[in-house]
Design an enzyme around this catalytic site. Structure first.
Site, mmCIF file in Angstrom:
data_model
loop_
_atom_site.group_PDB
_atom_site.id
_atom_site.type_symbol
_atom_site.label_atom_id
_atom_site.label_comp_id
_atom_site.label_asym_id
_atom_site.label_seq_id
_atom_site.Cartn_x
_atom_site.Cartn_y
_atom_site.Cartn_z
ATOM 1 N N HIS A 11 1.884 11.091 -2.071
ATOM 2 C CA HIS A 11 0.610 10.917 -1.380
ATOM 3 C C HIS A 11 -0.103 12.259 -1.407
ATOM 4 C CE1 HIS A 11 -1.724 9.146 2.258
ATOM 5 N NE2 HIS A 11 -2.290 8.851 1.110
ATOM 6 N N HIS A 22 0.864 -1.184 0.000
ATOM 7 C CA HIS A 22 0.000 0.000 0.000
ATOM 8 C C HIS A 22 0.901 1.235 0.000
ATOM 9 C CE1 HIS A 22 -2.255 3.196 2.337
ATOM 10 N NE2 HIS A 22 -3.105 2.939 1.370
#
Length: 541
Positions: free
Chosen positions: A124, A78
Site C-alpha cells: 500500500h 480491496h
C-alpha cells in the site's frame, strides 16, 4: 411419525412440494437408532435441528451464467494483500489465498518498484506496510484461483510502475498464467464476455492510478465526524450505516478537483503503457475528463470499468442515480472504501448493489456487520462468486430509479423459536462467570432503505437453550436485493453485551418452513454446534 406423517409435514409446513416418499424414508432411516418404525419426538427434533434441514436451498450454480460480466454482482476484494490495517500491516499472499478459498473473484494488487528499482513489489503505497513480492502473489493466485469456484478471477492492478517494470510484469503474468490468461489484445471490448465462457480463466484489469491520494484529500471535518462515531462502536462492530443522500455535491455535475487531476494522470499512464503490458488488459479502467455526466456516459462501441469511492457514489446517487444504473447495465462499476478507513473497516454494500455496481470492493480482513452482508450476498448461486443482477437493474427501457420507493411485493414472516449449541462451543464461564447466559436475538433486513430494519427478541435470563418463540414481519419492496440478518447477543448489565453468533442469508434463496440456521463467529466462520430454529413464511402483501 410415520412416512405418511413426515410427507404431510414436509408438504404442508415445509412447503417442499417435491418431497417424495423415498426421500421421507431416507430421513426416517437415518434416525432409526431412535425408533425402528418412524420418528419419535427426540428423532424429529434432531432432524429439525440437523444438517438435513438447512435454511438455504441447495441449488448449486443455478443462475444463467451466459450473460455479459456486467450483468452480475461479483465478489470483490480491496487491497487484497493486507493482513490488517491500511497503514502499517504486513503485506502477504495469505489474505489473497484466504479470499480465494472463500469464493472472492476480484483480487486487487497495488504494484510498485522495489527498493532497488529492479523488481516489483505489492504494498500500500506511501504507508509503512511491509511489501510482498508480486511474483509470490501471482503464483498463489494461480494455485488457489479455482479452489472454491470455476468462474473467472479478475486481478485489478493499481499500477505505479515505470515502462521497463511494466514490461517485467507483462512477462511475469504471461509466464505464470500461460493459457489460462484471457487477453483479447490491445483493442477495447464492445461487450464483456460471459462468466460461463471465461471459466477457469484469469482476467487482468487496470484502474486509474493515485486512488491512494484520496486518504490525504478528505476534509478534516469528515475525519472528526468519523472519530466521534468510533466511540459509539459496539463490541461486535458498528451497525451498518443507513443509505441516505446526505452528501450533495456543490455543483451537481462536477467531481472533486483532485479527481480531475487523477483523470489526466490516468489518461497519460494509458498512453505510455508498453505494448506487451497493454495487450494483457482485458477490462480497461479509467475516468474520462469532465463531470459525472461524462463519467457515466455509455459508449456504444466499447465497454470499460469505472471506479468511485463510497463517498463519490453517495454524491452521484443524489443527482445521477438512474444514470449510474444505466451505466452499469453495460459497463463495470467498482466502488471502493473511502481513504479514512485506515482500520480496514467497510461500508454498507447496498449503496453499490442498488445502483447496479458489480464490484463492491471490501476489506476482507475488516470483520463486522458490513462484511457479514457481503458474506450473505455471495452465499447465493452456489457460492460461486457471481450473482446475477435482478432483471429490474438490467431493464434499459425503464431504468430503475433507486430513489423511488416501490410498493410492497411480499411480506416475510420470521419466527425465532429457540437456539442451542453455545454450551458445547463456548467455555462455560465465557458469557457469565457464575450463571448461565442471558441471550437475545436480533433479526432484520438489509436491503433498499424502505426495507432495512432490525428488531429484537426479549432477553431470556440464565438459559443455555433459550426458547424465545417470537414472530416478526418484514414488508419487502425489493426482495431481490434483501438479505436476512440474524444475530445473537448475551445481555450484560455492567459491560458491553457479549457476541453469541451471526449469519446473513439471501432472501431470494431462503427455504420456507421450519429450518435450522447455523450461526457464525465474528469472522464469519461457522460454529460447530450453535444454531437457531426458525420459521420462514412469505405472504402476499
Amino acid at each position: 411419525m410415520s412416512v405418511d406423517g413426515l410427507q404431510r409435514f414436509l408438504v404442508e409446513v415445509q412447503k417442499e412440494d417435491n418431497a417424495t416418499r423415498e426421500d421421507d424414508q431416507k430421513i426416517i432411516d437415518s434416525f432409526k437408532h431412535f425408533h425402528r418404525k418412524g420418528l419419535n419426538l427426540e428423532a424429529f427434533f434432531k432432524y429439525l435441528f440437523g444438517d438435513l434441514n438447512p435454511p438455504l436451498a441447495s441449488l448449486g450454480v443455478h443462475h444463467d451464467m451466459n450473460a455479459p460480466l456486467s450483468h452480475y454482482f461479483i465478489y470483490t476484494g480491496h487491497n487484497s494483500y493486507l493482513t490488517g490495517n491500511q497503514l502499517s500491516s504486513v503485506c502477504s499472499d495469505v489474505p489473497i489465498i484466504n479470499a480465494l478459498k472463500r469464493g472472492v473473484r476480484v483480487i486487487e494488487l497495488d504494484i510498485w518498484p522495489n527498493s532497488a528499482k529492479d523488481n516489483v513489489d505489492v504494498l500500500h503505497g506511501r504507508t509503512l506496510t511491509t511489501p510482498v513480492e508480486l511474483i509470490k502473489c501471482l503464483r498463489s493466485i494461480k494455485e488457489y484461483a479455482f479452489v472454491a469456484s470455476d468462474y473467472p478471477v479478475v486481478i485489478t492492478l493499481e499500477d505505479h510502475l515505470t515502462p521497463d517494470l511494466q514490461a517485467k510484469v507483462a512477462e511475469m503474468v504471461t509466464q505464470t498464467f500461460g493459457d489460462i490468461l484471457f487477453s483479447p489484445g490491445s483493442e477495447c471490448l464492445k461487450e464483456f464476455p460471459s462468466p460461463e465462457s471465461l471459466k477457469k480463466r484469469i482476467i487482468i484489469s487496470t484502474k486509474p492510478p493515485k486512488e491512494y491520494l484520496e486518504a490525504k484529500e478528505v476534509k478534516d471535518k469528515e475525519n472528526e465526524s468519523e472519530r466521534g462515531k468510533a466511540s459509539d462502536e459496539e463490541a461486535w462492530g458498528k451497525e451498518v450505516p443507513e443509505l441516505k443522500g446526505s452528501h450533495v455535491a456543490d455543483n451537481k455535475n462536477d467531481l472533486d478537483q483532485e479527481d480531475e487531476e487523477d483523470l489526466d494522470d490516468g489518461d497519460k499512464s494509458q498512453h505510455t503503457l508498453v505494448p506487451e503490458y497493454k495487450r494483457l488488459i482485458a477490462i480497461h479502467a479509467g475516468k474520462p475528463k469532465g463531470g459525472l455526466d461524462e463519467c457515466l456516459r455509455v459508449d456504444p462501441d466499447k465497454v470499460r470499468r469505472l471506479s468511485m469511492s463510497e463517498q463519490e457514489l453517495e454524491k452521484a446517487a443524489v443527482t445521477h442515480g438512474k444514470q449510474t444504473v444505466r451505466f452499469t447495465q453495460k459497463n463495470i462499476f467498482r466502488v471502493y472504501p473511502k481513504g479514512i478507513r485506515v482500520d480496514s473497516s467497510n461500508y454498507n454494500p447496498l449503496i453499490g448493489w442498488i445502483h447496479g455496481a458489480q464490484m463492491v470492493a471490501f476489506n476482507m480482513q475488516g470483520h463486522g456487520r458490513s462484511l457479514w452482508l457481503m458474506h450473505g450476498m455471495f452465499k447465493a448461486n452456489g457460492g460461486c462468486g457471481y450473482v446475477k443482477k435482478p432483471d429490474f437493474l438490467l431493464n434499459s427501457n425503464e431504468v430503475f430509479d433507486p430513489k423511488v420507493k416501490p410498493s410492497v411485493k411480499t411480506i416475510l414472516k420470521v419466527t425465532v423459536y429457540m437456539g442451542e449449541g453455545w454450551y458445547y462451543d463456548f467455555h462455560h464461564t465465557h458469557f457469565d462467570a457464575y450463571s448461565p447466559p442471558d441471550f437475545y436475538a436480533r433479526v432484520g433486513i438489509a436491503g433498499v432503505p424502505a426495507d432495512s430494519v432490525m428488531k429484537k427478541t426479549k432477553t431470556l435470563e440464565d438459559n443455555w437453550v433459550p426458547s424465545w418463540n417470537e414472530e416478526f414481519e418484514f414488508p419487502l419492496t425489493v426482495p431481490e436485493l434483501a438479505l436476512l440478518r440474524i444475530e445473537v447477543h448475551e445481555y450484560d448489565m455492567s459491560e458491553k453485551d457479549d457476541f453469541g453468533g451471526q449469519t446473513c442469508l439471501p432472501i431470494s434463496e431462503l427455504r420456507r418452513g421450519i429450518r435450522a440456521v447455523p450461526l457464525n463467529s465474528l469472522k464469519g466462520d461457522k460454529y460447530n454446534s450453535v444454531k437457531l430454529l426458525m420459521r420462514f413464511e412469505f405472504v402476499a402483501s
